[in-house]
Each structure stands twice: as C-alpha cells, then as structure tokens.
Design a protein around this motif. Structure first.
Motif, PDB file in Angstrom:
ATOM      1  N   GLU A  64      -6.613 -25.478  10.357  1.00  0.00           N
ATOM      2  CA  GLU A  64      -7.094 -24.103  10.569  1.00  0.00           C
ATOM      3  C   GLU A  64      -8.573 -24.114  10.962  1.00  0.00           C
ATOM      4  O   GLU A  64      -8.995 -23.334  11.831  1.00  0.00           O
ATOM      5  CB  GLU A  64      -6.862 -23.248   9.315  1.00  0.00           C
ATOM      6  CG  GLU A  64      -5.413 -22.910   9.057  1.00  0.00           C
ATOM      7  CD  GLU A  64      -4.611 -24.064   8.472  1.00  0.00           C
ATOM      8  OE1 GLU A  64      -3.386 -24.084   8.687  1.00  0.00           O
ATOM      9  OE2 GLU A  64      -5.198 -24.947   7.808  1.00  0.00           O
ATOM     10  N   SER A  94       0.996 -23.724  15.986  1.00  0.00           N
ATOM     11  CA  SER A  94       1.688 -22.491  15.622  1.00  0.00           C
ATOM     12  C   SER A  94       1.500 -22.158  14.140  1.00  0.00           C
ATOM     13  O   SER A  94       1.177 -21.024  13.778  1.00  0.00           O
ATOM     14  CB  SER A  94       3.174 -22.632  15.944  1.00  0.00           C
ATOM     15  OG  SER A  94       3.870 -21.485  15.561  1.00  0.00           O
ATOM     16  N   LYS A  95       1.686 -23.161  13.293  1.00  0.00           N
ATOM     17  CA  LYS A  95       1.528 -22.954  11.846  1.00  0.00           C
ATOM     18  C   LYS A  95       0.098 -22.517  11.509  1.00  0.00           C
ATOM     19  O   LYS A  95      -0.111 -21.585  10.726  1.00  0.00           O
ATOM     20  CB  LYS A  95       1.887 -24.245  11.109  1.00  0.00           C
ATOM     21  CG  LYS A  95       1.807 -24.140   9.615  1.00  0.00           C
ATOM     22  CD  LYS A  95       2.192 -25.448   8.939  1.00  0.00           C
ATOM     23  CE  LYS A  95       2.005 -25.352   7.442  1.00  0.00           C
ATOM     24  NZ  LYS A  95       2.244 -26.616   6.765  1.00  0.00           N
ATOM     25  N   ASN A  98      -0.619 -18.953  12.954  1.00  0.00           N
ATOM     26  CA  ASN A  98       0.071 -17.941  12.146  1.00  0.00           C
ATOM     27  C   ASN A  98      -0.638 -17.700  10.817  1.00  0.00           C
ATOM     28  O   ASN A  98      -0.770 -16.551  10.379  1.00  0.00           O
ATOM     29  CB  ASN A  98       1.533 -18.337  11.910  1.00  0.00           C
ATOM     30  CG  ASN A  98       2.366 -18.215  13.161  1.00  0.00           C
ATOM     31  OD1 ASN A  98       2.006 -17.497  14.100  1.00  0.00           O
ATOM     32  ND2 ASN A  98       3.483 -18.915  13.203  1.00  0.00           N
ATOM     33  N   ALA A  99      -1.090 -18.775  10.163  1.00  0.00           N
ATOM     34  CA  ALA A  99      -1.807 -18.622   8.890  1.00  0.00           C
ATOM     35  C   ALA A  99      -3.108 -17.845   9.092  1.00  0.00           C
ATOM     36  O   ALA A  99      -3.462 -16.983   8.279  1.00  0.00           O
ATOM     37  CB  ALA A  99      -2.094 -19.992   8.281  1.00  0.00           C
ATOM     38  N   VAL A 101      -3.796 -15.698  11.584  1.00  0.00           N
ATOM     39  CA  VAL A 101      -3.474 -14.312  11.949  1.00  0.00           C
ATOM     40  C   VAL A 101      -3.098 -13.537  10.693  1.00  0.00           C
ATOM     41  O   VAL A 101      -3.568 -12.412  10.468  1.00  0.00           O
ATOM     42  CB  VAL A 101      -2.334 -14.266  13.003  1.00  0.00           C
ATOM     43  CG1 VAL A 101      -1.790 -12.850  13.161  1.00  0.00           C
ATOM     44  CG2 VAL A 101      -2.832 -14.805  14.347  1.00  0.00           C
ATOM     45  N   GLU A 102      -2.257 -14.159   9.854  1.00  0.00           N
ATOM     46  CA  GLU A 102      -1.825 -13.505   8.615  1.00  0.00           C
ATOM     47  C   GLU A 102      -3.013 -13.200   7.698  1.00  0.00           C
ATOM     48  O   GLU A 102      -3.041 -12.177   7.026  1.00  0.00           O
ATOM     49  CB  GLU A 102      -0.812 -14.388   7.894  1.00  0.00           C
ATOM     50  CG  GLU A 102      -0.147 -13.715   6.719  1.00  0.00           C
ATOM     51  CD  GLU A 102       0.936 -14.592   6.106  1.00  0.00           C
ATOM     52  OE1 GLU A 102       0.898 -14.788   4.872  1.00  0.00           O
ATOM     53  OE2 GLU A 102       1.797 -15.073   6.861  1.00  0.00           O
ATOM     54  N   ALA A 103      -4.003 -14.081   7.679  1.00  0.00           N
ATOM     55  CA  ALA A 103      -5.193 -13.881   6.834  1.00  0.00           C
ATOM     56  C   ALA A 103      -6.238 -12.998   7.517  1.00  0.00           C
ATOM     57  O   ALA A 103      -7.317 -12.795   6.957  1.00  0.00           O
ATOM     58  CB  ALA A 103      -5.801 -15.239   6.479  1.00  0.00           C
ATOM     59  N   ALA A 104      -5.938 -12.514   8.711  1.00  0.00           N
ATOM     60  CA  ALA A 104      -6.828 -11.623   9.478  1.00  0.00           C
ATOM     61  C   ALA A 104      -8.115 -12.309   9.928  1.00  0.00           C
ATOM     62  O   ALA A 104      -9.143 -11.658  10.107  1.00  0.00           O
ATOM     63  CB  ALA A 104      -7.136 -10.348   8.693  1.00  0.00           C
ATOM     64  N   TYR A 105      -8.044 -13.628  10.129  1.00  0.00           N
ATOM     65  CA  TYR A 105      -9.178 -14.359  10.689  1.00  0.00           C
ATOM     66  C   TYR A 105      -9.083 -14.456  12.216  1.00  0.00           C
ATOM     67  O   TYR A 105     -10.079 -14.708  12.887  1.00  0.00           O
ATOM     68  CB  TYR A 105      -9.254 -15.773  10.116  1.00  0.00           C
ATOM     69  CG  TYR A 105      -9.592 -15.812   8.640  1.00  0.00           C
ATOM     70  CD1 TYR A 105     -10.693 -15.124   8.139  1.00  0.00           C
ATOM     71  CD2 TYR A 105      -8.812 -16.545   7.749  1.00  0.00           C
ATOM     72  CE1 TYR A 105     -11.008 -15.162   6.789  1.00  0.00           C
ATOM     73  CE2 TYR A 105      -9.129 -16.589   6.408  1.00  0.00           C
ATOM     74  CZ  TYR A 105     -10.221 -15.894   5.929  1.00  0.00           C
ATOM     75  OH  TYR A 105     -10.535 -15.939   4.598  1.00  0.00           O
ATOM     76  N   GLN A 108      -4.482 -11.462  17.995  1.00  0.00           N
ATOM     77  CA  GLN A 108      -3.793 -11.848  19.222  1.00  0.00           C
ATOM     78  C   GLN A 108      -3.749 -10.675  20.198  1.00  0.00           C
ATOM     79  O   GLN A 108      -3.569  -9.541  19.786  1.00  0.00           O
ATOM     80  CB  GLN A 108      -2.354 -12.268  18.915  1.00  0.00           C
ATOM     81  CG  GLN A 108      -2.249 -13.409  17.932  1.00  0.00           C
ATOM     82  CD  GLN A 108      -0.816 -13.756  17.618  1.00  0.00           C
ATOM     83  OE1 GLN A 108      -0.165 -14.409  18.413  1.00  0.00           O
ATOM     84  NE2 GLN A 108      -0.323 -13.316  16.469  1.00  0.00           N
TER      85      GLN A 108
END
Length: 195
Positions: A64, A94-95, A98-99, A101-105, A108
């Motif tokens: 990340e 991708s992993k 996605n992590a 994006v999910e954490a709002a860092y 997209q």
C-alpha cells in the motif's frame, strides 16, 4: 549474517541412517558473493521490517505504501500503470488499491474503455507524507555506512542490473518454452509479474 549452527552429531547420525545427505555439496552458491542472494536478503529486511512498522503504526503494508508513493509521483495512474511502475502483479495491485480506496486514501475516476484513474485523497496525501518520513529514515539508517559517492554508484549499478531484466526474462521464457505453466499469481515472490 552468521551461518547456521551445525546440527548435533546425533541428528547427523540419524539423518545418515535415513539416507539423507549430511555433507556439504561440492558446488554451491556462496551467499556472500552471489548478488541475487544479497539482494533477496536485503529486500526481505526492507519488506518485512517495513511492513511490520507500517501496519502497526498506520494500518497499511509495504505494498500500500508503494501504491501511495507511486500515486504521489503519478496522480491519475491506472492500476495497470502502477503494475509497470512498481513491478508488481495485478493481484497485488488490485488488493492494495482496493484497501486504499476502502480506507478513503485513494479515489477512483472512470476513464476510457473501463479504465479507472487513481488519485490520492487529502487523507491519502497526509498518510503518504507520514510514511515517507519513515521510509526516508529507514534508508538513511540502511545507507549510513556508505559515502554519498557509494550510494550514487550503488544506485547506478542497480539501475544497470534492472536494464537487464528483459534479457533475464527472455532466458526464462526460453527455458520454459512449450512447458505448461501453473497459475503462480499467488505464489510469485513479492508479487513480481512476468513481463
């Protein structure tokens, strides 16, 4: 690094009884002079230590951090472009994306033909700056026994080796030509893709 301690005589005797080889082979790799072994060891120190620190302090791992760093340099890059820049495979990218994006860092934005352009959020930029401080300090510690000229020479030599990556992969393709290949996406070391 110190070599492993020799096993006790009883273990050697038991291994010999089972028909196992107990003597060093005649032709082996000298890990103190074999560049890939030294690079692999150094990479493991960097990745595992860095991942432990970053995960504990900030909840993100080394991959990340690499994505954040790349997006700091290349805002709007696609996941495919990140794979090329970072030398990681699609599943790792991708992993990690996605992590983040999910954490709002990372956010997209849809592009042409289904591509998604990736950008840091304000929180992602702040995290980038915190992680960069740690990364720069770790490199400073790692290189403190080298002169600035040696660091420059080391980087020059590493770039020169990277320039040979296509030649190495061509050799590997020749070795594997005509042999069915298993899906190794999950087991490739450090997520490095075939080019």
């Amino acid at each position: 690094m110190a070599p492993p301690t020799p096993p006790p005589d009883a273990a050697i005797a038991h291994a010999a009884e089972r028909g196992l080889l107990t003597s060093r082979l005649d032709h082996t790799i000298d890990r103190d002079t074999f560049s890939p072994a030294l690079l692999g060891l150094l990479n493991n120190v960097l990745v595992w230590g860095g991942s432990r620190v970053l995960t504990t302090l900030h909840g993100v791992g080394t991959n990340e951090w690499r994505v954040l760093s790349a997006l700091g340099n290349y805002p709007g890059a696609t996941a495919r472009e990140l794979c090329a820049v970072l030398g990681i495979n699609k599943s790792i990218a991708s992993k990690s994306v996605n992590a983040l994006v999910e954490a709002a860092y990372v956010g997209q934005v849809d592009g042409r033909r289904g591509s998604r352009h990736l950008f840091l959020t304000d929180a992602g930029a702040a995290l980038h700056d915190e992680l960069m401080t740690i990364a720069l300090r770790r490199v400073e510690i790692l290189q403190h026994r080298l002169s600035p000229a040696e660091v420059g020479e080391l980087n020059r030599l590493l770039r020169k080796m990277l320039d040979s990556a296509d030649d190495l992969q061509e050799y590997e393709r020749e070795l594997l030509a005509g042999i069915p290949q298993p899906d190794t996406t999950r087991s490739e070391p450090n997520g490095v893709p075939a080019r």
